[in-house]
Structures are given as C-alpha cells and as structure tokens.
Design an enzyme around this catalytic site. Structure first.
Site, PDB file in Angstrom:
ATOM      1  N   GLU A 122      -6.195   0.984 -13.201  1.00  0.00           N
ATOM      2  CA  GLU A 122      -6.303  -0.398 -13.666  1.00  0.00           C
ATOM      3  C   GLU A 122      -7.777  -0.775 -13.813  1.00  0.00           C
ATOM      4  O   GLU A 122      -8.579  -0.482 -12.919  1.00  0.00           O
ATOM      5  CB  GLU A 122      -5.632  -1.359 -12.685  1.00  0.00           C
ATOM      6  CG  GLU A 122      -5.499  -2.764 -13.253  1.00  0.00           C
ATOM      7  CD  GLU A 122      -4.788  -3.728 -12.311  1.00  0.00           C
ATOM      8  OE1 GLU A 122      -4.209  -4.695 -12.791  1.00  0.00           O
ATOM      9  OE2 GLU A 122      -4.826  -3.503 -11.087  1.00  0.00           O
ATOM     10  N   GLY A 254      -9.421  -3.312  -2.804  1.00  0.00           N
ATOM     11  CA  GLY A 254      -8.672  -3.370  -1.561  1.00  0.00           C
ATOM     12  C   GLY A 254      -7.468  -2.450  -1.585  1.00  0.00           C
ATOM     13  O   GLY A 254      -7.222  -1.688  -0.652  1.00  0.00           O
ATOM     14  N   MET A 256      -4.138  -0.822  -4.640  1.00  0.00           N
ATOM     15  CA  MET A 256      -3.668  -0.722  -6.024  1.00  0.00           C
ATOM     16  C   MET A 256      -2.172  -0.465  -6.032  1.00  0.00           C
ATOM     17  O   MET A 256      -1.663   0.400  -5.332  1.00  0.00           O
ATOM     18  CB  MET A 256      -4.406   0.403  -6.768  1.00  0.00           C
ATOM     19  CG  MET A 256      -3.904   0.636  -8.184  1.00  0.00           C
ATOM     20  SD  MET A 256      -4.118  -0.820  -9.251  1.00  0.00           S
ATOM     21  CE  MET A 256      -2.826  -0.530 -10.466  1.00  0.00           C
ATOM     22  N   GLU A 257      -1.471  -1.235  -6.891  1.00  0.00           N
ATOM     23  CA  GLU A 257       0.000  -1.299  -6.867  1.00  0.00           C
ATOM     24  C   GLU A 257       0.700  -0.230  -7.685  1.00  0.00           C
ATOM     25  O   GLU A 257       1.829  -0.450  -8.159  1.00  0.00           O
ATOM     26  CB  GLU A 257       0.452  -2.672  -7.361  1.00  0.00           C
ATOM     27  CG  GLU A 257       0.175  -2.958  -8.849  1.00  0.00           C
ATOM     28  CD  GLU A 257      -1.131  -3.641  -9.131  1.00  0.00           C
ATOM     29  OE1 GLU A 257      -1.288  -4.229 -10.216  1.00  0.00           O
ATOM     30  OE2 GLU A 257      -2.033  -3.582  -8.263  1.00  0.00           O
ATOM     31  N   HIS A 290       1.197  -8.199  -0.734  1.00  0.00           N
ATOM     32  CA  HIS A 290       0.656  -8.446  -2.081  1.00  0.00           C
ATOM     33  C   HIS A 290       1.005  -7.293  -3.019  1.00  0.00           C
ATOM     34  O   HIS A 290       1.523  -7.504  -4.128  1.00  0.00           O
ATOM     35  CB  HIS A 290      -0.867  -8.616  -1.974  1.00  0.00           C
ATOM     36  CG  HIS A 290      -1.571  -8.841  -3.273  1.00  0.00           C
ATOM     37  ND1 HIS A 290      -2.102 -10.058  -3.638  1.00  0.00           N
ATOM     38  CD2 HIS A 290      -1.844  -8.007  -4.314  1.00  0.00           C
ATOM     39  CE1 HIS A 290      -2.672  -9.963  -4.824  1.00  0.00           C
ATOM     40  NE2 HIS A 290      -2.521  -8.707  -5.259  1.00  0.00           N
ATOM     41  N   GLU A 291       0.758  -6.072  -2.569  1.00  0.00           N
ATOM     42  CA  GLU A 291       0.986  -4.914  -3.440  1.00  0.00           C
ATOM     43  C   GLU A 291       2.476  -4.643  -3.647  1.00  0.00           C
ATOM     44  O   GLU A 291       2.887  -4.210  -4.737  1.00  0.00           O
ATOM     45  CB  GLU A 291       0.307  -3.677  -2.850  1.00  0.00           C
ATOM     46  CG  GLU A 291      -1.195  -3.815  -2.646  1.00  0.00           C
ATOM     47  CD  GLU A 291      -1.942  -4.223  -3.909  1.00  0.00           C
ATOM     48  OE1 GLU A 291      -1.524  -3.838  -5.018  1.00  0.00           O
ATOM     49  OE2 GLU A 291      -2.956  -4.933  -3.785  1.00  0.00           O
TER      50      GLU A 291
END
Length: 827
Positions: A122, A254, A256-257, A290-291
């Site tokens: 990303e 921090g 990555m999804e 969050h991820e």
C-alpha cells in the site's frame, strides 16, 4: 486502460536471501472489452526478460518497452485482440532495504544476523514485485507459489495447499487462490517464521521471528475477540479460512491489513510481562482491532479510487476503538479516542493548508504526515458524529447494507451515504457531503439574546481566513436552569446562522454536549463560561467529555488569537479538583505546548500553573503505580511526570531521579512509569548516562524497551549529550526508528535551539530516510525549533521546494504551524 480488467494473476517467485534478488514469472488472465493492440501495466524497478501472449494454446513472444518515469511496461501484441487474453512475463527484482515493495528485514537469532523477506504494497508498491494493474479498482484473484530454501517458511494470503521437494535444499510452496481483491492487499513473505495457533472455525495464527512466540499469546487472544466483534457487528462472516498476525522486525508504519495476513511492528504485536506498559497493551489491542476491521472496510469492500481512501482508514479507526471498548469497557477507550483522534484531527484541520477527507483523485494519493490526520483521525471523528446523529442502530444497519451490497467489489463515498440515508430516513447525504468533500471545520459562536441562543458558524483556522464555507452541523445543547434542573436540546444547523429558543430562567448552556460534534465553540458571554466553570468544579454536572471540550476549545482560541493566554490559565482554576484522565491529559498537553512556544515571563506563568496542577494530580493518584489503579490513570501518570519535573516540581524530581539511580544500579522500575523515569534520567544525566543507555539499547531484546530508550536519548539537558544523540541518530539508530529520538529532541527545551541547524547540516542524509521517517522529522522540527528563525526557515524551504517535491505537503503544513506558533509567542 478502463477497457482492460484483470481476472487472475499466477505469480511464481524465487527469492534469494543471500543475494537479495528474486526472479519471477507472472501470468495474467485479463479481459479486453474492446480490441487492443497493446497492454500497459504498472511496473517499478523490475528488469524484464521476456513477454508473451497466449495464441492458439501457445505463448508467442511480444516486444515491450519500459518507462521508468511513468512506472509502466507496455506490451505490444502480435495482433489486435479482445476478450480473454493471457500474458506471461518473466523478470528479475531486488529484495530492497527500504521497507516498501518486496523488502528484507534484519533480525538476530542465535547470535547471528539473519534476514526475512516480506511485502508492503500500500498504496502503489505491488508494481515493484510483479507487473500488474496497480489500482484498487482493478480487482482480481491471485495464485501465488514460491521456491524457497527447505529450512524456511513461506506465507501468503491463503493457506498452503502444497509443498513439493525440488532437491538441492529447495521446495515449491503453493497457496490457495485468494478472493477477488486489489493488488495492494497481496502479501508474500519468506523467513524463519514461528507460529502459535488458535484452531477455531477460522484458523488464527500469530507469527514471529525465532524464539518470540511466547510473547504473541496476548495478541492472538485479542485478535480472536476482535474478529468475532467485527463478524457480529457487520453481519458478514470473515471470508478467508485463516488469519495471520505477523510481527516484522523492520516496519515503517504501524501495521498493514493484507487480506488474511496482517503485518505489524513488533511492539504492536508482542507483549512482554513487566516491560510492556498499560499504554502499550492498549495500543496493541487498538492496532489489532483497526487492522481486523480493514478485512471488511478496504478488503471486502474496496474504494473505487484512492480519493475514497477514507472509506478504509476512517472506519478502521472508528471500529478499532469500538472493538477494544467492547471487551475492555474499564479502559475508557472513547476518552482516548477524543484525546488521540479527535483532538489531533481538530488541530491538523485548523490549518489553512489542509485537505478534505475525500482526497483529490490521482494515480498516487499517498498517506503521509499531512493527510493521515485527516483520513484516520478526522474521518473516524466524523463517523462518531454521524453515528450520534442518525443513531447507533441505524448506523449499524446502514453499514451492514453497504457491506452486503458491495462485497468483493468497489464503492465510492456516495454509495455509503445512500446506504445510511436509506435506513435512517435522515439527510445523511447532504450532511456527509458537507463534511467529506470540503476541507476544514466550523467554529460555532454562541450569543444569548434574552430567551434565545443565536448560533453562527464560520470556518475555524488558527490564522485568519476569508472562507465562506458552511456545514450541516448536528448541534446538541445542555441547558441548565436556576432550579438546578437541566435539559438537552438537539438541532441540525443547516445555515450560517440559526437560533434556539430557551427559557428565561436559563443560567448556563453547554454547546456540543457530549462532544460528538466535530467543531469548536466560542461563547460570547463570559458569564456563561463562569457558570460552566462552576459546574466543572461540581464534576457530576458536566461529564468528562464536556470538561475536556470546554478548556480544549478555549486553548484553540488562544492559538487563533481570539482569547488571551491569561484567560485560559485563569479558566484552569476550575479544574483544581479534576481527577479524570481526559481533561487532565489534554490540559497537560496544552500547557506543555504553551511552555515550548512561549518565553520569558509567559513561559514562567505556564510553568507555575503546570507545576501546581500536576503536583496536585500526582499527590492524588500517587507517584508509584498501584495494581488496582485505573488503566487511564497509569497512562496519565507516565505522561505528566516528566512535565512536572520540567516545571520545577521538587517532589517529582526527587522521585524520578531516585528511581533512575536505582535502575542504573540494576533495580527494577514499573513498566507503567519506565518511559518517564528514563526521560528524567537523561534530562539530568551526563556522558556516563548516555553510555549506560547505549549499552542497554544494544542488549535489549524488546522493541517496546528500545523505543523507550530512544525517546530518552532525545531528553538530555547536557549539550554534549544532545550533540552525541544527534550524531547517534544518523549513525546507529535503525531506519524504522530514527524519528523517535528526533521527535523527543524537538520537544526538549534544552535541544530546541540547535535542532534547526542540525537539520540543515544533515539534510542530504536525512532525505535518504524512509519517506515516513523524513516527514515526521520535518513535522517535529519546523513548528517549534524554527521559532525566532522564521525568515531563515522560510527562505531555505522556498528554494528547497523549487528543486524537490520530497515531503512538499508536510513542509507546507509545518511552515504554517511555525507561523501559528510565532504569532502566539509575539501576542
């Protein structure tokens, strides 16, 4: 190339972790909706050997050309073709050391330096690992296989479907085909990974470098909970058979999804008893949630263009906090949200140099230090606002409808608004457009006219603006009466001015009650602020969110020049008995900002107020962490201890220096105050202290401790140690962490005077840092370290930006912050 759509990529890779090279073959099945004679793909830093197209069951070689500037390869077909087309491309690439694309990460195992190779694609770096249509709207399925050393482990989005021994200590590892997804979500990695597992309906694994899995149990347990929360809330099952949570030694951001294999910084996944603080535990949970939220927002439904990137990040931010508070209500997570997300967003968005949440469209929209607070923090805050406006139940129904309608496809902002409007029957589209499509946010000015409140809106910025903007503002007002009773009133402000009828026996009114609205408030009547101040003292009459909002809005008005610093400091007298985390941590931050920006008697006044307030707080909560103390109290203590020392508190100084002396002699310090104890140790330290930190850093086995030490290295008061730290950053600090001591130095009153000269002297070296690190360094140094040197700083960057585009948005943002701070000092 809108008439070309990829259907499937077959990717064969052979990474070499000795030479840091990889060879690859990518076979692309695509569909041409119209006849084409050439196909253009994205490609970056790849050396191509051959291109071929399938014609009559045979691959026919094709000429090609590469344009490095455009990051493209153009394949010329032997004849005009349409319908299904299969391309086969062979190439060679580098496993780089830049923490982007297909890169190598360094670690130590059994006393030896080793490497793993992982991907970070990303926003637009998949093209550096394989030729592709590198745009989120160009979704396809992916079949990945890798030839690796026998002793290593390969990871990709899907589970392994086969391993074949090839001889010569090599094996071929094949993975299950992915769902239809965007290129930036693809992942592949190879290394000495070790795993712990939770075998439920979905296989959840936590992966680490050798010997570290015992520290992944905390993350694995919460990851399972967060996945369950998201499935329940969204009404959609997680669609993959497995979910990996992988700790990577070198990681720029921090986490990555990547769909099915989320990657993290080690400190955001690994938990070490007696080393990881409560703040660290909370951050691990927030980032995991969050991820995992991204597995739906971004992965299942993807933005149709990078301009809609907020559909990924805003939702993941909002639901990251939602999942944590669901399982840990005692942590007061929404208080953290207001402080960490909403406050940060309001501050960033108060600059004239800002951007809308829906970014201008472009091939390379980048998340950077300028745009991130808008996409993540402001976007998440606007979602909290709209959820409050349409109601939590309708918000949830609307999101379920949106996900169900667009799963495995792409969507735009308007399709989300329409879903929310359809279920709520409220003007969500009109309201959301006013917040998403235009930059900035409003200031609502409130004046009493006998039996009515007159509300007027204008754009709020720290520097004067001539904007004619207006917003649809959900306004909630708490009315307090002479009798002691109160009433809540809500209205939707659709014009620049409106009025609300009130009773004649109204004694006070609090606008933006509950602080769900994303706007600032200015009260024309000082009497009303005084009455609200009395209710702050009572505590039970105004909740913590509103006690936070009153002083935080007032400090923003100090920075814009609408209110004097004296008025703000006087207002803080109403907080002398305050015991809640949210208003206290905000006040501490505002006072420290003022302390750094101001000088002379103004700085002394701030220090006097800060010392008095923080000593009372520390006396009340105690200097030493207690097992039964609230989670947020532990976070607050670690935050304010250093400030109390800087303001001259003898009690705080005596406690922290004693603790650090014990630590240097081999004693233990509670993890919840370790960061502040180390900072104070450096503040009062010398060359021997620096040497002690250096040795401890080299021997440390945890990223959490390493980050604490690096922050302490930026806290020295002795000038020789400050210079030593500045050089140490350039020579010794790992690329992933270089911004940490710089950020600390840039908020250290003893280091601030030398930081601008250090930046200018080393700018060529600093430019070579990872873009995220370089941007953070600029963002840290310019706004405060440039005060008193404004002409010099501006002249430097005027020439700089004419020659280079590097960090241009962040430079402009930081120069405006400098102007705001300089104006505040001279007021």
């Amino acid at each position: 190339m809108n008439n070309l759509n990829p259907i499937n990529y077959k990717i064969h890779l052979e990474p070499d972790l000795n030479r840091f090279k990889f060879s690859g073959t990518t076979e692309i099945l695509l569909e041409a909706l119209q006849p084409v004679h050439e196909i253009t793909l994205n490609a970056k830093e790849l050396a191509f050997w051959a291109c071929a197209v399938l014609i009559d069951h045979e691959f026919v070689k094709c000429p090609f050309s590469v344009d490095p500037q455009k990051e493209e390869i153009k394949v010329f077909l032997p004849k005009e073709m349409e319908g299904k087309i299969v391309l086969n491309i062979t190439y060679l690439g580098e496993i780089n050391d830049r923490m982007a694309g297909f890169y190598r990460s360094r670690y130590r195992s059994e006393g030896k330096e080793r490497f793993c190779a992982v991907t970070q694609f990303e926003e637009s770096d998949a093209r550096s690992a394989f030729p592709c249509f590198d745009h989120p709207a160009k979704k396809a399925t992916f079949d990945v296989e890798m030839v690796i050393d026998d002793a290593l482990i390969a990871i990709s989005n899907g589970p392994i479907t086969g391993e074949k021994n090839l001889g010569d200590n090599k094996k071929l590892v094949t993975f299950r085909q992915t769902p239809r997804m965007s290129t930036y979500l693809l992942f592949f990695g190879v290394g000495e990974f070790e795993f712990i597992e939770d075998e439920g309906e979905i296989l959840i694994r936590a992966g680490t470098m050798p010997g570290m899995t015992e520290h992944a149990h905390f993350a694995l347990a919460f990851g399972k909970k967060a996945l369950q929360f998201c499935e329940d809330y969204y009404g959609q099952k997680y669609p993959l058979p497995k979910l990996d949570l992988i700790a990577i030694p070198d990681f720029a951001a921090g986490a990555m999804e990547n769909w099915g294999v989320i990657t993290f910084r080690e400190n955001l996944l690994l938990h070490y008893p007696n080393i990881t603080s409560k703040a660290g535990e909370q951050r691990i949970c927030e980032v995991i949630a969050h991820e995992i939220a991204h597995q739906w927002f971004g992965n299942l439904v993807t933005p149709s263009d990078w301009k809609y990137l907020w559909l990924n990040e805003s939702f993941a931010t909002y639901f990251g906090y939602g999942a944590v508070t669901h399982y840990h209500p005692e942590w007061d997570i929404w208080a953290e949200f207001l402080h960490g997300e909403t406050h940060k967003a309001l501050d960033r968005d108060a600059l004239k140099e800002t951007v809308p949440i829906e970014l201008p469209a472009g091939e390379h929209v980048v998340i950077n230090a300028s745009t991130a607070p808008i996409l993540y923090n402001k976007g998440g805050s606007i979602l909290r606002q709209v959820a409050g406006y349409i109601g939590e139940s309708d918000f949830r129904k609307g999101l379920r409808y949106y996900l169900r309608k667009h799963k495995y496809a792409c969507a735009s902002s308007s399709e989300l608004w329409e879903a929310l409007e359809e279920v709520s029957e409220k003007p969500a589209t009109t309201m959301m457009k006013s917040w998403i499509e235009q930059p900035g946010h409003p200031l609502v000015e409130v004046a009493r006219d006998v039996d009515k409140l007159v509300l007027t809106q204008r754009r709020f910025t720290y520097l004067p603006n001539e904007s004619d903007q207006a917003w649809f503002i959900p306004v909630s007002i708490k009315i307090f009466y002479e009798s002691g009773s109160s009433q809540q009133i809500t209205t939707l402000m659709t014009n620049k001015s409106t009025h609300v009828d009130i009773s004649s026996n109204t004694v006070a009114y609090k606008v933006n009650y509950g602080q769900s609205g994303f706007y600032r408030v200015k009260y024309r009547e000082k009497d009303n602020l005084q009455e609200l101040g009395k209710r702050i003292l009572s505590k039970d009459l105004l909740p913590p969110e509103d006690r936070w909002g009153l002083q935080n809005d007032l400090y923003a008005l100090v920075r814009s020049g609408d209110v004097s610093l004296g008025d703000y400091l006087n207002f803080l007298s109403y907080y002398k008995e305050e015991d809640n985390f949210l208003p206290l941590i905000s006040i501490a931050g505002n006072l420290f900002h003022a302390y750094l920006v101001l000088e002379g008697t103004q700085r002394q006044k701030v220090a006097s107020v800060g010392k008095s307030l923080l000593e009372k707080v520390l006396s009340r909560i105690g200097y030493e962490p207690d097992r039964d103390i609230k989670h947020t109290t532990s976070i607050l203590r670690d935050h304010i201890l250093v400030h109390a020392v800087i303001y001259g508190s003898e009690d705080a100084t005596r406690f922290t220096r004693g603790k650090f002396s014990s630590l240097m002699r081999g004693g233990s310090v509670h993890s919840d105050i370790m960061k502040s104890i180390m900072q104070v140790g450096a503040l009062n330290g010398n060359r021997n202290t620096f040497t002690w930190f250096e040795k401890r850093l080299k021997s440390s086995k945890t990223e959490h401790e390493r980050m604490n030490i690096l922050q302490a290295l930026g806290s020295f008061g002795e000038q020789a140690s400050i210079k030593r730290t500045q050089q140490y950053i350039l020579d010794q600090v790992p690329a992933r962490n270089k911004f940490i001591p710089v950020d600390s130095l840039a908020s250290n009153p003893h280091a601030i005077p030398s930081m601008w000269e250090w930046y200018v002297s080393n700018v060529v070296t600093l430019e070579q840092f990872h873009p995220i690190q370089y941007e953070r360094i600029i963002e840290a140094i310019i706004p405060v370290c440039g005060i008193g040197k404004e002409k010099q700083v501006r002249a430097f960057f005027e020439g700089y930006m004419k020659q280079k585009t590097k960090a241009k948005d962040v430079i402009k943002m930081s120069l405006e912050r400098l102007e705001v701070n300089s104006k505040m000092r001279s007021a």
